[in-house]
Design an enzyme around this catalytic site. Structure first.
Site, PDB file in Angstrom:
ATOM      1  N   HIS A 312      15.215 -55.180 -31.898  1.00 17.20           N
ATOM      2  CA  HIS A 312      14.869 -55.914 -30.749  1.00 17.20           C
ATOM      3  C   HIS A 312      13.632 -55.114 -29.892  1.00 17.20           C
ATOM      4  O   HIS A 312      13.717 -54.152 -29.744  1.00 17.20           O
ATOM      5  CB  HIS A 312      16.213 -55.970 -29.797  1.00 17.20           C
ATOM      6  N   ASP A 369      21.684 -62.081 -33.141  1.00 18.18           N
ATOM      7  CA  ASP A 369      21.614 -63.297 -34.438  1.00 18.18           C
ATOM      8  C   ASP A 369      22.247 -62.765 -35.560  1.00 18.18           C
ATOM      9  O   ASP A 369      22.297 -63.571 -36.490  1.00 18.18           O
ATOM     10  CB  ASP A 369      19.978 -63.387 -34.690  1.00 18.18           C
TER      11      ASP A 369
HETATM   12  N1  CMC Z   1      13.739 -54.350 -40.376  1.00 20.09           N
HETATM   13  C1  CMC Z   1      13.052 -53.228 -40.648  1.00 20.09           C
HETATM   14  N2  CMC Z   1      12.064 -52.512 -39.891  1.00 20.09           N
HETATM   15  C2  CMC Z   1      12.143 -52.897 -38.477  1.00 20.09           C
HETATM   16  C3  CMC Z   1      12.869 -54.107 -38.019  1.00 20.09           C
HETATM   17  C4  CMC Z   1      13.568 -54.806 -39.049  1.00 20.09           C
HETATM   18  N3  CMC Z   1      14.639 -55.812 -38.743  1.00 20.09           N
HETATM   19  N4  CMC Z   1      12.570 -54.081 -36.768  1.00 20.09           N
HETATM   20  C5  CMC Z   1      11.699 -53.640 -36.494  1.00 20.09           C
HETATM   21  N5  CMC Z   1      11.075 -52.519 -37.468  1.00 20.09           N
HETATM   22  C6  CMC Z   1      10.415 -51.384 -37.585  1.00 20.09           C
HETATM   23  C7  CMC Z   1       9.058 -51.864 -37.588  1.00 20.09           C
HETATM   24  O1  CMC Z   1       8.467 -51.952 -38.940  1.00 20.09           O
HETATM   25  C8  CMC Z   1       8.500 -50.645 -36.836  1.00 20.09           C
HETATM   26  O2  CMC Z   1       8.449 -49.756 -37.678  1.00 20.09           O
HETATM   27  P1  CMC Z   1       7.198 -48.435 -37.767  1.00 20.09           P
HETATM   28  O3  CMC Z   1       7.057 -47.862 -36.240  1.00 20.09           O
HETATM   29  O4  CMC Z   1       7.388 -47.559 -38.707  1.00 20.09           O
HETATM   30  O5  CMC Z   1       5.796 -49.412 -37.819  1.00 20.09           O
HETATM   31  C9  CMC Z   1       9.297 -50.345 -35.741  1.00 20.09           C
HETATM   32  O6  CMC Z   1      10.848 -50.771 -36.274  1.00 20.09           O
HETATM   33  C10 CMC Z   1       9.229 -51.153 -34.447  1.00 20.09           C
HETATM   34  O7  CMC Z   1       9.271 -52.393 -34.836  1.00 20.09           O
HETATM   35  P2  CMC Z   1       8.136 -53.486 -34.065  1.00 20.09           P
HETATM   36  O8  CMC Z   1       8.146 -54.515 -34.955  1.00 20.09           O
HETATM   37  O9  CMC Z   1       7.146 -52.826 -33.314  1.00 20.09           O
HETATM   38  O10 CMC Z   1       9.184 -53.865 -32.785  1.00 20.09           O
HETATM   39  P3  CMC Z   1       8.898 -55.318 -32.205  1.00 20.09           P
HETATM   40  O11 CMC Z   1       9.391 -54.957 -30.623  1.00 20.09           O
HETATM   41  O12 CMC Z   1       7.478 -55.810 -32.047  1.00 20.09           O
HETATM   42  O13 CMC Z   1       9.973 -56.436 -32.945  1.00 20.09           O
HETATM   43  C11 CMC Z   1      11.638 -57.601 -33.333  1.00 20.09           C
HETATM   44  C12 CMC Z   1      11.079 -56.738 -32.403  1.00 20.09           C
HETATM   45  C13 CMC Z   1      12.936 -58.316 -33.109  1.00 20.09           C
HETATM   46  C14 CMC Z   1      10.599 -58.826 -33.652  1.00 20.09           C
HETATM   47  C15 CMC Z   1      11.772 -56.973 -34.815  1.00 20.09           C
HETATM   48  O14 CMC Z   1      12.862 -56.035 -34.624  1.00 20.09           O
HETATM   49  C16 CMC Z   1      12.364 -57.833 -36.027  1.00 20.09           C
HETATM   50  O15 CMC Z   1      11.387 -58.670 -36.603  1.00 20.09           O
HETATM   51  N6  CMC Z   1      13.635 -58.194 -36.228  1.00 20.09           N
HETATM   52  C17 CMC Z   1      14.011 -58.974 -37.248  1.00 20.09           C
HETATM   53  C18 CMC Z   1      13.873 -60.328 -36.576  1.00 20.09           C
HETATM   54  C19 CMC Z   1      15.174 -60.569 -35.473  1.00 20.09           C
HETATM   55  O16 CMC Z   1      16.230 -60.310 -35.919  1.00 20.09           O
HETATM   56  N7  CMC Z   1      14.752 -61.309 -34.446  1.00 20.09           N
HETATM   57  C20 CMC Z   1      15.887 -61.712 -33.328  1.00 20.09           C
HETATM   58  C21 CMC Z   1      15.666 -61.079 -32.234  1.00 20.09           C
HETATM   59  S1  CMC Z   1      16.957 -61.099 -31.283  1.00 20.09           S
HETATM   60  C22 CMC Z   1      16.946 -62.873 -30.762  1.00 20.09           C
HETATM   61  C23 CMC Z   1      16.062 -63.025 -29.708  1.00 20.09           C
HETATM   62  O17 CMC Z   1      16.044 -62.551 -28.589  1.00 20.09           O
HETATM   63  O18 CMC Z   1      15.216 -64.053 -29.895  1.00 20.09           O
END
Ligand code: CMC
Length: 435
Positions: A312, A369
Site C-alpha cells: 500500500h 483487498d
Molecule cells: N508485489 C510485489 N512487489 C511489490 C508489491 C506487490 N504487491 N507492491 C509493492 N512492491 C514492491 C515494488 O516493486 C517496489 O520494489 P522496489 O523498491 O524493489 O522497486 C516496492 O515494493 C515499493 O513499491 P511501489 O510500487 O513503489 O509502491 P507504491 O506505493 O507505488 O504502490 C501499490 C502501492 C498498492 C500500488 C502496490 O503495492 C501494488 O501494486 N500492490 C498490488 C495491488 C493492490 O493490492 N492494490 C490495492 C491497494 S489497497 C486498495 C486501495 O486503497 O485502492
C-alpha cells in the site's frame, strides 16, 4: 484556503547566490506538518517535483486520518475498528458527510432522506439497454453515474447548499440501486425496485439477489458482513480516486460527473480493481505447493506480476481494514457452510509472504483487498462486481470530500505543473523536406 497557524518555519537557501526564503510549517491535529510552499514559485521561480504525490499534501481535510506506519485509520477521530464493530454504514455515512455521529433524531431523518431517494428515474432503465450484456459492470457504472446529471437538473447548482445536499443524498441512495441493476442486467434478470422498509445493506442484497417470482429472505450474517464491507471502504483520505473527484470538482463540474470520474479511477488494478485481481491470482496459483513459484515471480523485477492485495502506498504495516475483513470472512464462510480452499490458500500465501525478506524489507502487508474478494464471492457476487461494491461504499467518502472542498471559502481549480523534458523550440519543416 484558510491558514492553519504555523508553529515553525523551513528555510530554503539557493546555494548559488546565498539567497534564502522562509516557509511556514502548518500543523494538523495529527500526522506530519506540511511545509507551505504556495509562494515558492513566486519567490524562487522553481516548482517542486513530486510525481505520484509521495510527499505532497493536496488539501486540508477534517474527514479521515491515516497513520500508515502504525496501521491506524480514523474517520473524524473514530478508529475504523470501533466503527466497524459498533456502528453501521448509515451512521458512518452521516459522520463522514457532517462531521459527527448523529443523535437519534438526526439518524432517523438521515435514514428517511436517503431512503426517499433510493429509486432511480424510470428512464434510466432504458439507458441500461444501450450497453452490451457482457459489458464490465464498472464500464456501465462510469457511464450511468455520469448520466445522472442528465436526470437531476434540479440539484446541479454546486453553489447552493441545499442542492449540494440533495445531490449527496441522491448519490448515496441511488448508487446501490444502480450497482444492483448492473448486476441484474449482466444476468439477464429483471431489475428489482428498492425496498425502503429494509436497511441500506439489506436492501442492497435484496436488489442484487432477490427475484420477483419468490420472496427473498435476508440473511442477517450476510447483511451484517455487507454493512462492514461498506464501512471499511467508505473513505480513505486523499487516495487516487478521491483526489480525482476533488480535481474534477475543482473545475466546478457537477457532483455526478465528479463521482463518475472517481469510479473510472477506482477501476484500475492498482486501486479498487485489486480485489478482483486477488481472486483471479488465487485461482491462478491453484494449490499451496505453487505459492513459492508465485512469490518468486512477484519478487522478479523482470516479471510484471505483483502479489495482488499486498502493499500500500500509505500503510507500511497491516492495513487495519484487512483484519476486520478477515474476521467477517470467517463468519460468512461459517454461516454459509462454505469451505473455500481459496481462503486457506490466501492464509498460507500471507504467512509465506510475511516471512519473506523481500516483503518484510519493503513493508508489504496484506491490504483491504486481500480478503474482500473471498467474502464477496461467498456472498454470491461475480468477480466482475467486486470493484462496483467498492464504488458503492466509496461514494460516501467521495461526496463528503467533494462537499468539504466546495465549502472551502476559496475554491481554486487544481492545476499541477510539470518538468518539461520534450524538445526545445524548433522550426516547422515542410513534409517534403523531412527525412
Ligand atoms: N508485489 C510485489 N512487489 C511489490 C508489491 C506487490 N504487491 N507492491 C509493492 N512492491 C514492491 C515494488 O516493486 C517496489 O520494489 P522496489 O523498491 O524493489 O522497486 C516496492 O515494493 C515499493 O513499491 P511501489 O510500487 O513503489 O509502491 P507504491 O506505493 O507505488 O504502490 C501499490 C502501492 C498498492 C500500488 C502496490 O503495492 C501494488 O501494486 N500492490 C498490488 C495491488 C493492490 O493490492 N492494490 C490495492 C491497494 S489497497 C486498495 C486501495 O486503497 O485502492
Amino acid at each position: 484556503m484558510s491558514n492553519t497557524p504555523a508553529s515553525k518555519t523551513f528555510t530554503l537557501t539557493d546555494d548559488d547566490n546565498g539567497q534564502s526564503w522562509q516557509y511556514p510549517v502548518l500543523e494538523g491535529t495529527a500526522g506530519p506538518g506540511v511545509i507551505d510552499i504556495r509562494k515558492l514559485y513566486a519567490d524562487t521561480g522553481h516548482f517542486t517535483f513530486d510525481p505520484s504525490f509521495t510527499a505532497t499534501g493536496s488539501c486540508k481535510s477534517r474527514i479521515t486520518y491515516i497513520d500508515g506506519e502504525e496501521g491506524i485509520l480514523m474517520h473524524r477521530g473514530y478508529t475504523i475498528e470501533d466503527l466497524a464493530e459498533k456502528s453501521n454504514f448509515m451512521e458512518v455515512a452521516y459522520l463522514l458527510l457532517y462531521g459527527d455521529l448523529p443523535n437519534q433524531k438526526q439518524r432517523s431523518k438521515f435514514d428517511h432522506d436517503i431512503t426517499y431517494h433510493t429509486m432511480v428515474h424510470e428512464q434510466i432503465n432504458y439507458f441500461f439497454r444501450g450497453f452490451r450484456r457482457d459489458a464490465h459492470p464498472m464500464a456501465i457504472m462510469c457511464g450511468i453515474v455520469a448520466a445522472l446529471s442528465a436526470f437531476y437538473h434540479d440539484s446541479l447548482d454546486i453553489w447552493d447548499p441545499d442542492q449540494r445536499e440533495i445531490s449527496a443524498h441522491r448519490l448515496i441512495a441511488k448508487i446501490p440501486t444502480l450497482a444492483a441493476m448492473t448486476l441484474k442486467y449482466s444476468l439477464g434478470q429483471p431489475f428489482m425496485y428498492p425496498r425502503n422498509d429494509l436497511s441500506y445493506s439489506e436492501n442492497f442484497l435484496y436488489m442484487c439477489f432477490g427475484l420477483p417470482a419468490e420472496p427473498y429472505r435476508i440473511n442477517p450474517v450476510l447483511a451484517n458482513a455487507m454493512d462492514k464491507i461498506l464501512i471499511l471502504h467508505a473513505d480513505h483520505e486523499q487516495n487516487a480516486s478521491t483526489s480525482t473527484v476533488r480535481l474534477a470538482g475543482s473545475s466546478q463540474a457537477n457532483p455526478f460527473a465528479c463521482i463518475s470520474a472517481g469510479i473510472a479511477c477506482l477501476w484500475g488494478p492498482a486501486h479498487g480493481g485489486a480485489n478482483q485481481e486477488v481472486l483471479e491470482m488465487l485461482d491462478q496459483i491453484g494449490t499451496k505447493d505453487r505459492i513459492p513459484e508465485f512469490i518468486e515471480k512477484a519478487k522478479d523485477k523482470d516479471d510484471p506480476f505483483r502479489l495482488m492485495g499486498f502493499g500500500h502506498r500509505v500503510y507500511k504495516n497491516f492495513d487495519p481494514r484487512a483484519g476486520v475483513l478477515k474476521k467477517a470472512c470467517d463468519e460468512v464462510l461459517n454461516d454459509l457452510g462454505i469451505n473455500d480452499p481459496r481462503l486457506e490458500l490466501a492464509m498460507e500465501l500471507e504467512r509465506i509472504a510475511l516471512e519473506d525478506e523481500y516483503f518484510v524489507e519493503r513493508k508489504l502487508f496484506p491490504n483491504v483487498d486481500f480478503y474482500s474478494g473471498i467474502i464477496l464471492k461467498a456472498m454470491g457476487f461475480p468477480t466482475s462486481m467486486f470493484t462496483v461494491l467498492f464504488a458503492v461504499a466509496r461514494t460516501v467518502g467521495w461526496i463528503s470530500q467533494w462537499k468539504e472542498m466546495i465549502e472551502e471559502p476559496a475554491l481554486r481549480i487544481g492545476r499541477p505543473r510539470q518538468l518539461y523534458t520534450g524538445p526545445a523550440k524548433r522550426s516547422y519543416v515542410p513534409v517534403e523536406d523531412r527525412d
